[in-house]
Design a protein around this motif. Sequence first.
Motif, PDB file in Angstrom:
ATOM      1  N   ARG A 158       0.824  -1.207   0.000  1.00 17.21           N
ATOM      2  CA  ARG A 158       0.000   0.000   0.000  1.00 17.21           C
ATOM      3  C   ARG A 158       0.856   1.255   0.000  1.00 17.21           C
ATOM      4  O   ARG A 158       0.515   2.253  -0.659  1.00 17.21           O
ATOM      5  N   ALA A 159       1.986   1.236   0.682  1.00 12.95           N
ATOM      6  CA  ALA A 159       2.867   2.403   0.687  1.00 12.95           C
ATOM      7  C   ALA A 159       3.384   2.692  -0.713  1.00 12.95           C
ATOM      8  O   ALA A 159       3.363   3.843  -1.177  1.00 12.95           O
ATOM      9  N   VAL A 160       3.851   1.676  -1.409  1.00 15.83           N
ATOM     10  CA  VAL A 160       4.382   1.870  -2.761  1.00 15.83           C
ATOM     11  C   VAL A 160       3.273   2.319  -3.709  1.00 15.83           C
ATOM     12  O   VAL A 160       3.466   3.212  -4.541  1.00 15.83           O
ATOM     13  N   ASN A 161       2.097   1.713  -3.597  1.00 15.04           N
ATOM     14  CA  ASN A 161       0.986   2.089  -4.455  1.00 15.04           C
ATOM     15  C   ASN A 161       0.566   3.541  -4.216  1.00 15.04           C
ATOM     16  O   ASN A 161       0.230   4.271  -5.154  1.00 15.04           O
ATOM     17  N   THR A 162       0.608   3.970  -2.972  1.00 16.48           N
ATOM     18  CA  THR A 162       0.274   5.360  -2.646  1.00 16.48           C
ATOM     19  C   THR A 162       1.326   6.311  -3.189  1.00 16.48           C
ATOM     20  O   THR A 162       1.002   7.380  -3.729  1.00 16.48           O
ATOM     21  N   PRO A 214       5.868  17.213 -15.536  1.00 21.19           N
ATOM     22  CA  PRO A 214       7.237  17.749 -15.537  1.00 21.19           C
ATOM     23  C   PRO A 214       7.923  17.640 -14.183  1.00 21.19           C
ATOM     24  O   PRO A 214       9.129  17.372 -14.107  1.00 21.19           O
ATOM     25  N   ARG A 215       7.189  17.805 -13.099  1.00 18.86           N
ATOM     26  CA  ARG A 215       7.805  17.755 -11.771  1.00 18.86           C
ATOM     27  C   ARG A 215       8.237  16.345 -11.394  1.00 18.86           C
ATOM     28  O   ARG A 215       9.258  16.160 -10.719  1.00 18.86           O
ATOM     29  N   TYR A 216       7.474  15.342 -11.830  1.00 14.62           N
ATOM     30  CA  TYR A 216       7.711  13.984 -11.333  1.00 14.62           C
ATOM     31  C   TYR A 216       8.251  13.007 -12.378  1.00 14.62           C
ATOM     32  O   TYR A 216       8.426  11.829 -12.069  1.00 14.62           O
ATOM     33  N   ARG A 217       8.529  13.481 -13.571  1.00 17.49           N
ATOM     34  CA  ARG A 217       9.002  12.565 -14.610  1.00 17.49           C
ATOM     35  C   ARG A 217      10.263  11.830 -14.164  1.00 17.49           C
ATOM     36  O   ARG A 217      10.427  10.631 -14.417  1.00 17.49           O
ATOM     37  N   ARG A 218      11.191  12.517 -13.511  1.00 15.14           N
ATOM     38  CA  ARG A 218      12.400  11.874 -12.992  1.00 15.14           C
ATOM     39  C   ARG A 218      12.238  11.495 -11.520  1.00 15.14           C
ATOM     40  O   ARG A 218      12.586  10.384 -11.119  1.00 15.14           O
ATOM     41  N   TYR A 219      11.719  12.413 -10.729  1.00 14.40           N
ATOM     42  CA  TYR A 219      11.633  12.172  -9.283  1.00 14.40           C
ATOM     43  C   TYR A 219      10.721  10.989  -8.964  1.00 14.40           C
ATOM     44  O   TYR A 219      10.975  10.229  -8.026  1.00 14.40           O
ATOM     45  N   GLY A 220       9.662  10.807  -9.738  1.00 14.66           N
ATOM     46  CA  GLY A 220       8.714   9.727  -9.454  1.00 14.66           C
ATOM     47  C   GLY A 220       9.015   8.430 -10.169  1.00 14.66           C
ATOM     48  O   GLY A 220       8.269   7.457 -10.013  1.00 14.66           O
ATOM     49  N   TRP A 221      10.119   8.387 -10.925  1.00 14.34           N
ATOM     50  CA  TRP A 221      10.418   7.202 -11.724  1.00 14.34           C
ATOM     51  C   TRP A 221      10.565   5.956 -10.848  1.00 14.34           C
ATOM     52  O   TRP A 221      10.002   4.904 -11.161  1.00 14.34           O
ATOM     53  N   ALA A 222      11.303   6.043  -9.769  1.00 10.38           N
ATOM     54  CA  ALA A 222      11.545   4.872  -8.920  1.00 10.38           C
ATOM     55  C   ALA A 222      10.246   4.366  -8.303  1.00 10.38           C
ATOM     56  O   ALA A 222      10.001   3.151  -8.262  1.00 10.38           O
ATOM     57  N   SER A 223       9.400   5.269  -7.829  1.00  8.57           N
ATOM     58  CA  SER A 223       8.126   4.852  -7.237  1.00  8.57           C
ATOM     59  C   SER A 223       7.243   4.171  -8.272  1.00  8.57           C
ATOM     60  O   SER A 223       6.599   3.152  -7.982  1.00  8.57           O
ATOM     61  N   ALA A 224       7.221   4.708  -9.496  1.00  7.63           N
ATOM     62  CA  ALA A 224       6.391   4.111 -10.550  1.00  7.63           C
ATOM     63  C   ALA A 224       6.889   2.717 -10.929  1.00  7.63           C
ATOM     64  O   ALA A 224       6.103   1.782 -11.096  1.00  7.63           O
ATOM     65  N   ARG A 225       8.213   2.575 -11.063  1.00  2.00           N
ATOM     66  CA  ARG A 225       8.757   1.270 -11.447  1.00  2.00           C
ATOM     67  C   ARG A 225       8.574   0.257 -10.321  1.00  2.00           C
ATOM     68  O   ARG A 225       8.284  -0.915 -10.569  1.00  2.00           O
ATOM     69  N   LEU A 226       8.747   0.678  -9.087  1.00  2.59           N
ATOM     70  CA  LEU A 226       8.552  -0.234  -7.960  1.00  2.59           C
ATOM     71  C   LEU A 226       7.097  -0.671  -7.874  1.00  2.59           C
ATOM     72  O   LEU A 226       6.804  -1.846  -7.595  1.00  2.59           O
ATOM     73  N   ASP A 282       5.108  -0.964 -10.425  1.00  4.14           N
ATOM     74  CA  ASP A 282       4.922  -1.934 -11.509  1.00  4.14           C
ATOM     75  C   ASP A 282       5.376  -3.330 -11.070  1.00  4.14           C
ATOM     76  O   ASP A 282       4.708  -4.329 -11.359  1.00  4.14           O
ATOM     77  N   VAL A 283       6.519  -3.387 -10.384  1.00  7.56           N
ATOM     78  CA  VAL A 283       7.061  -4.683  -9.954  1.00  7.56           C
ATOM     79  C   VAL A 283       6.154  -5.335  -8.917  1.00  7.56           C
ATOM     80  O   VAL A 283       5.785  -6.510  -9.031  1.00  7.56           O
ATOM     81  N   LEU A 284       5.775  -4.573  -7.892  1.00 11.17           N
ATOM     82  CA  LEU A 284       4.947  -5.146  -6.836  1.00 11.17           C
ATOM     83  C   LEU A 284       3.527  -5.444  -7.322  1.00 11.17           C
ATOM     84  O   LEU A 284       2.868  -6.360  -6.809  1.00 11.17           O
ATOM     85  N   GLY A 285       3.062  -4.697  -8.302  1.00 13.72           N
ATOM     86  CA  GLY A 285       1.711  -4.920  -8.799  1.00 13.72           C
ATOM     87  C   GLY A 285       1.584  -6.057  -9.787  1.00 13.72           C
ATOM     88  O   GLY A 285       0.470  -6.502 -10.074  1.00 13.72           O
TER      89      GLY A 285
END
Length: 323
Positions: free
Chosen positions: A172-176, A186-198, A200-203
């Motif tokens: 739930r933390a990663v999904n949130t 533009p703000r999160y294209r790089r900063y949010g990359w790790a959260s988005a990929r993680l 994808d893996v957990l989902g």
Amino acid sequence: MSADRDFAYGAAAGLLGDLLLGDPRRGHPVAGFGRAAGAVERLLWRDHRGWGALHAVVCAGGAAGAAALAARLVRRSPAASVALTAAATWAVVGGTSLGREARAVGGALEAGDIEVARERLPHLCGRDPQALDRDGIARAVVESVAENTSDAVVGALVWGAVGGVPGLVAFRAVNTLDAMVGHKSPRYRRYGWASARLDDVLGWPGARLTAGLAALAGTSPSGAVRAWRADAAKHPSPNAGPVEASFAGALGVRLGGTLSYGGRVEHRPVLNAGGRDVRVADIERAVRLSRRVSWLALGVAVAARRVLGSTRSPRAAKSGRRA
């Protein structure tokens, strides 16, 4: 009482609690996590993937670590362990709220009040409601119910089976985090990359389980499997694709097509092209299918936890330690 039995009782109680109570209007633990993650973001934000990865580790790792500590503190008390698992399950799943919001939009559409439906739609998804007509709103709701069945229920149960309370909380933390920073602005294209990929893996496992259970629980198992195999890979999301395609086939409808996010138009492939257009009545059918999938997922998670528990080391078994 073994750890797998604690999980079975606790997860069932938590899912039942969600069914009866839904999410609280104030003081939800996930909302508290979101506020904490926002505070960490204000401290760490840089337009850089590395800082975004640190944000994911601090937030998701901190939540999972706290859950692991709580689980360790109650491990010698079966009642406390069940209670903690029930509380964690109730906190991380959101099937009842998902159904309520979907039905609220469906009710407004049934009453002919498309403006109210447009006002409620952002509670479910990020689509631009002003760009959608009555049938477009209904399709968006069905797609959201499908995707969030995996994100809000099944995925959490899968990781709960693997990791107990820490697994529930970590998912739930990663999904949130993905919902907060994982989009391609533009703000999160790089900063949010790790959260988005993680995310994808957990989902990944939960999405496949959701798709399989939708095929099993829907009115057209063969249609669901056919749509899943033919169309899932066409979807831009590796996890939403199987779920939405399977739901489309199970319900006998077409999903996908043109949509708009914040004024940005996307042309997505059609899922289950042989199905009919989505109707307002399909919202209720999707909610009922989502609920059946959720309870089936609980059964699968409990069985998987039991299998995993049976594979604990002989030394642990001989010493009487809990798995």
